[in-house]
Design an enzyme around this catalytic site. Structure first.
Site, short mmCIF file in Angstrom:
data_model
loop_
_atom_site.label_atom_id
_atom_site.label_comp_id
_atom_site.label_asym_id
_atom_site.label_seq_id
_atom_site.Cartn_x
_atom_site.Cartn_y
_atom_site.Cartn_z
N LYS A 180 -16.19 -42.24 21.81
CA LYS A 180 -16.74 -43.48 21.24
C LYS A 180 -15.61 -44.50 21.19
O LYS A 180 -14.48 -44.16 20.83
CB LYS A 180 -17.24 -43.21 19.82
CG LYS A 180 -17.68 -44.50 19.12
CD LYS A 180 -18.51 -44.23 17.91
CE LYS A 180 -17.71 -43.67 16.76
NZ LYS A 180 -18.58 -43.36 15.62
N ASP A 207 -6.52 -32.93 10.79
CA ASP A 207 -6.33 -34.24 11.41
C ASP A 207 -5.88 -34.05 12.86
O ASP A 207 -4.80 -33.49 13.10
CB ASP A 207 -5.27 -35.02 10.61
CG ASP A 207 -5.12 -36.44 11.08
OD1 ASP A 207 -5.42 -36.73 12.25
OD2 ASP A 207 -4.69 -37.28 10.25
N ASP A 253 -12.73 -31.60 12.46
CA ASP A 253 -12.80 -32.84 11.68
C ASP A 253 -11.80 -32.78 10.53
O ASP A 253 -11.49 -31.69 10.03
CB ASP A 253 -14.21 -33.08 11.12
CG ASP A 253 -14.48 -34.56 10.85
OD1 ASP A 253 -15.28 -35.17 11.59
OD2 ASP A 253 -13.88 -35.11 9.90
C1 LIG Z 1 -19.04 -41.03 13.05
S1 LIG Z 1 -18.38 -39.60 12.32
C2 LIG Z 1 -18.86 -38.34 13.41
C3 LIG Z 1 -20.31 -37.96 13.34
C4 LIG Z 1 -20.62 -36.69 14.13
N1 LIG Z 1 -20.49 -36.91 15.56
C5 LIG Z 1 -22.00 -36.17 13.87
O1 LIG Z 1 -22.81 -36.21 14.79
O2 LIG Z 1 -22.28 -35.70 12.76
C6 LIG Z 1 -16.67 -39.74 12.67
C7 LIG Z 1 -15.85 -38.57 12.20
O3 LIG Z 1 -14.52 -38.69 12.72
C8 LIG Z 1 -13.67 -38.03 11.80
N2 LIG Z 1 -12.28 -38.38 12.06
C9 LIG Z 1 -11.71 -39.60 11.98
N3 LIG Z 1 -10.39 -39.53 12.24
C10 LIG Z 1 -10.14 -38.22 12.52
C11 LIG Z 1 -8.95 -37.50 12.85
N4 LIG Z 1 -7.77 -38.13 12.95
N5 LIG Z 1 -9.02 -36.17 13.04
C12 LIG Z 1 -10.22 -35.53 12.91
N6 LIG Z 1 -11.37 -36.15 12.58
C13 LIG Z 1 -11.34 -37.48 12.40
C14 LIG Z 1 -14.18 -38.52 10.46
O4 LIG Z 1 -13.76 -37.68 9.41
C15 LIG Z 1 -15.69 -38.51 10.68
O5 LIG Z 1 -16.28 -37.34 10.17
#
Ligand SMILES: C[S@@+](CC[C@H](N)C(=O)[O-])C[C@H]1O[C@@H](n2cnc3c(N)ncnc32)[C@H](O)[C@@H]1O
EC number: 2.1.1.166
Length: 225
Positions: free
Chosen positions: A181, A116, A100
């Site tokens: 998702k 990222d 993440d």
């Molecule tokens: C809805 S949350 C995930 C929740 C997780 N599945 C849980 O059960 O706790 C979405 C996550 O995607 C991450 N995210 C978004 N863009 C990203 C990227 N480019 N690289 C890595 N993580 C990313 C965000 O930081 C966030 O923590």
């Protein structure tokens, strides 16, 4: 990790009324209450649980990659699935690699990479951690920060999914699975087509824990073509 079970609160721009309504709904949400009872960091755990129970994706011995893993509920669920007795900190039979942009509180036995996923150096770090082992299941709950500009947001979402599909194509076992998702709206049909071009079987799942009014849904690809 905060003790409260997390979910995504709406942004301030719609005003305090919306946030009050969200908070009311959140504290009364049965999945939030259940997550607190079960020790999950977020109600999101039940979305992956339902998808997994429907399709039988995750089994002891598996190598699982969790993209967009923070705060960690999906990783916690996978961790339990890979314990012979389903315990949160039981013996681990398998490998979980989570990634993440945000930090994530450690989960015993889970390897976490902060970075990222769109950056080559982060992908390289993930590949190094996988060490050429064929991956059984890749799950992605990644969601970018939304700007409110529909076309820009759709492009960002699509980009993350395309990268997850690329990763799956290069690292999944032939019979492996990818869960992502995505959101109904522009770009949806193209992403379903990308899955159909990549996987032998494609399913869409809207778990009960995914709020009805949310446009989110989950695409599952089974078996690489
Ligand atoms: C809805 S949350 C995930 C929740 C997780 N599945 C849980 O059960 O706790 C979405 C996550 O995607 C991450 N995210 C978004 N863009 C990203 C990227 N480019 N690289 C890595 N993580 C990313 C965000 O930081 C966030 O923590």
């Amino acid at each position: 990790m905060k003790s409260s079970t997390q979910s995504t609160a709406p942004k301030e721009k719609k005003g305090k009324k919306v946030n009050k309504a969200w908070l009311h709904e959140h504290v009364n949400d049965p999945y939030v209450k259940q997550a607190q009872k079960d020790g999950f960091r977020a109600r999101a755990a039940y979305k992956l649980k339902e998808i997994d129970e429907q399709l039988g994706l995750i089994r002891p011995g598996h190598i699982v990659v969790d993209l967009g893993s923070a705060p960690g509920a999906w990783s916690q669920y996978v961790r339990r699935r890979l314990s012979p007795d389903g315990a949160a900190a039981g013996a681990l039979n398998g490998t979980i690699i989570s990634l993440d942009i945000l930090p994530m509180e450690p989960i015993e036995g889970v390897v976490f990479i902060q970075g990222d996923f769109r950056e080559d150096s982060v992908l390289a770090q993930l590949q190094e951690t996988v060490q050429g082992r064929p991956v059984d299941v890749v799950v992605s709950d990644m969601a970018p920060n939304l700007s409110g500009i529909a076309s820009a947001d759709a492009a960002r979402i699509a980009h993350l999914i395309e990268l997850a599909v690329d990763f799956a194509r290069n690292h999944l076992k032939p019979e492996g699975a990818l869960v992502v998702k995505l959101f109904h709206g522009s770009g949806y049909a193209e992403l379903v087509q990308l899955f159909k071009d990549t996987f032998r079987v494609v399913k869409t799942v809207k778990p009960k824990a995914s709020r009805d009014k949310s446009a989110e849904t989950f695409l599952v690809g089974l078996g690489l073509k």
